[in-house]
Scaffold this motif. Structure first.
Motif, PDB file in Angstrom:
ATOM      1  N   GLN A  12       0.785  -1.318  -0.005  1.00 41.29           N
ATOM      2  CA  GLN A  12      -0.042   0.080  -0.055  1.00 41.29           C
ATOM      3  C   GLN A  12       0.943   1.167   0.096  1.00 41.29           C
ATOM      4  OE1 GLN A  12      -2.331   0.563   3.341  1.00 41.29           O
ATOM      5  NE2 GLN A  12      -3.975   1.792   2.132  1.00 41.29           N
ATOM      6  N   PRO A  13       1.029   1.877  -1.216  1.00 38.98           N
ATOM      7  CA  PRO A  13       2.094   2.777  -1.111  1.00 38.98           C
ATOM      8  C   PRO A  13       1.313   4.253  -0.711  1.00 38.98           C
ATOM      9  CG  PRO A  13       1.256   2.504  -3.468  1.00 38.98           C
ATOM     10  CD  PRO A  13       0.538   1.288  -2.526  1.00 38.98           C
ATOM     11  N   HIS A  14       0.008   4.292  -0.612  1.00 35.54           N
ATOM     12  CA  HIS A  14      -0.780   5.494  -0.284  1.00 35.54           C
ATOM     13  C   HIS A  14      -1.841   4.925   0.333  1.00 35.54           C
ATOM     14  CE1 HIS A  14      -3.509   8.936  -1.508  1.00 35.54           C
ATOM     15  NE2 HIS A  14      -2.331   9.607  -1.426  1.00 35.54           N
ATOM     16  N   ARG A  42       5.381   7.262   3.380  1.00 34.17           N
ATOM     17  CA  ARG A  42       5.526   5.824   3.305  1.00 34.17           C
ATOM     18  C   ARG A  42       6.666   5.378   2.444  1.00 34.17           C
ATOM     19  NH1 ARG A  42      -0.494   3.247   3.288  1.00 34.17           N
ATOM     20  NH2 ARG A  42      -1.424   4.644   4.890  1.00 34.17           N
ATOM     21  N   ILE A  43       7.467   6.314   1.996  1.00 33.90           N
ATOM     22  CA  ILE A  43       8.711   6.193   0.966  1.00 33.90           C
ATOM     23  C   ILE A  43       9.442   4.885   1.560  1.00 33.90           C
ATOM     24  CG2 ILE A  43      10.561   7.171   0.030  1.00 33.90           C
ATOM     25  CD1 ILE A  43       9.157   9.763  -0.542  1.00 33.90           C
ATOM     26  N   ASP A  44       9.827   5.366   3.038  1.00 33.77           N
ATOM     27  CA  ASP A  44      11.035   4.299   3.254  1.00 33.77           C
ATOM     28  C   ASP A  44      10.115   2.716   3.365  1.00 33.77           C
ATOM     29  OD1 ASP A  44      12.772   6.234   3.788  1.00 33.77           O
ATOM     30  OD2 ASP A  44      12.307   6.519   5.772  1.00 33.77           O
ATOM     31  N   LYS A  54      11.479  -0.661   1.397  1.00 38.60           N
ATOM     32  CA  LYS A  54      12.108  -1.706   2.257  1.00 38.60           C
ATOM     33  C   LYS A  54      11.102  -2.829   1.633  1.00 38.60           C
ATOM     34  CE  LYS A  54      13.242   0.596   6.560  1.00 38.60           C
ATOM     35  NZ  LYS A  54      13.062   0.981   8.090  1.00 38.60           N
ATOM     36  N   TRP A  55       9.947  -2.627   1.322  1.00 40.67           N
ATOM     37  CA  TRP A  55       9.101  -3.791   0.907  1.00 40.67           C
ATOM     38  C   TRP A  55       9.447  -3.952  -0.315  1.00 40.67           C
ATOM     39  CZ3 TRP A  55       6.181  -5.853  -2.979  1.00 40.67           C
ATOM     40  CH2 TRP A  55       5.324  -6.574  -2.622  1.00 40.67           C
TER      41      TRP A  55
END
Length: 286
Positions: free
Chosen positions: A227-229, A265-267, A271-272
């Motif tokens: 879920q990037p957003h 959520r960038i980090d 990582k994902w």
């Protein structure tokens, strides 16, 4: 999926004593502790405790009995620790649970100490008397040190190796939203617009369903996508790739999506993607 199954598959953001973050799910924990590296670490920790004898157990029981006690203690600690994490994972939450590991560790240590000290008292026929200061307090610090070393230096490599070689989980192959049911392998992305979701399929078709994206994501295993957003979920098999345009970050897929990545959520997304690699064709590595 039952509530417990959802909790086992729900991603948790855990932090060690120095606030170093590691993402994991509870269903990965049994795999972690069956790895050779973890078994060796636990054996060395047990041998160290027997040799140091921080509670002066060897003044009252034999070394064989002491070995039994420490094995028992490690087992009780692991069960209580896992139960605490499971309870946290079962709490309702829109975002992944954040857990500062020294807190559940301290609680598990307290329960383990009560059982262990009682066992030593029984084995010594009541001769052994617990010493809260300095023995138990000092041992609590040693236990936290062992946990810190494991989480900081061993766990990241073990998790990366498990995820790199693990196939997509077969336990959740279908997704039901309202009156619609799809194979998760057929879904490329899901996006939210107020009270409705748009489900984009890999064949290019779309379906609109009334539902909340948070409720849907809770039923999908974390390895299946990310879920990037807050308004988007992207399937792993869609081949998500992270790109930059100026100060903005986006996820693109082989199905033509260009999905915004929230700044906060960038980090997490990076990582994902690092721990869930895909081939250029979008097929997850196994």
């Amino acid at each position: 999926m039952t509530r417990i199954q959802q909790a086992l598959c729900r991603e948790m953001h855990t932090f060690d004593a120095l606030w170093h973050e590691i993402h994991l799910t509870l269903r990965e924990i049994p795999l972690i502790f069956t790895r050779r590296e973890s078994v060796v670490f636990l054996c060395l920790a047990g041998l160290t405790l027997i040799a140091l004898d921080p509670h002066d157990f060897l003044d009252h029981i034999t070394i064989i009995e002491a070995a039994f006690v420490w094995i028992f203690a490690e087992g009780i600690f692991a069960v209580v620790y896992f139960a605490i994490l499971l309870g946290i994972a079962m709490l309702p939450a829109k975002n992944p649970q954040r857990v500062y590991l020294p807190i559940p560790s301290a609680a598990a240590f307290a329960v383990t100490t009560v059982f262990t000290e009682s066992l030593i008292g029984a084995l010594s026929n009541g001769v052994y008397i617990p010493k809260i200061w300095p023995d138990i307090i000092a041992f609590a610090a040693v236990a936290q040190l062992f946990e810190f070393l494991f989480v900081r230096y061993l766990l990241p490599d073990v998790l990366a190796d498990i995820r790199k070689n693990a196939p997509l989980p077969p336990t959740q192959s279908m997704l039901t939203i309202g009156d619609h049911t799809w194979s998760i392998d057929d879904i490329a992305a899901i996006s939210s617009n107020q009270h409705y979701l748009r489900v984009d399929l890999c064949d290019g078709t779309q379906t609109t369903v009334r539902a909340r994206i948070s409720d849907v994501i809770d039923t999908i295993e974390p390895d299946r996508g990310l879920q990037p957003h807050r308004s988007w979920w992207v399937a792993r098999h869609a081949g998500p790739a992270l790109i930059s345009e100026g100060r903005k970050r986006w996820l693109t897929t082989q199905h033509g999506h260009k999905i915004p990545v929230a700044r906060g959520r960038i980090d997490e997304v990076e990582k994902w993607l690092d721990t869930h690699p895909v081939h250029s064709s979008g097929t997850p590595e196994s």
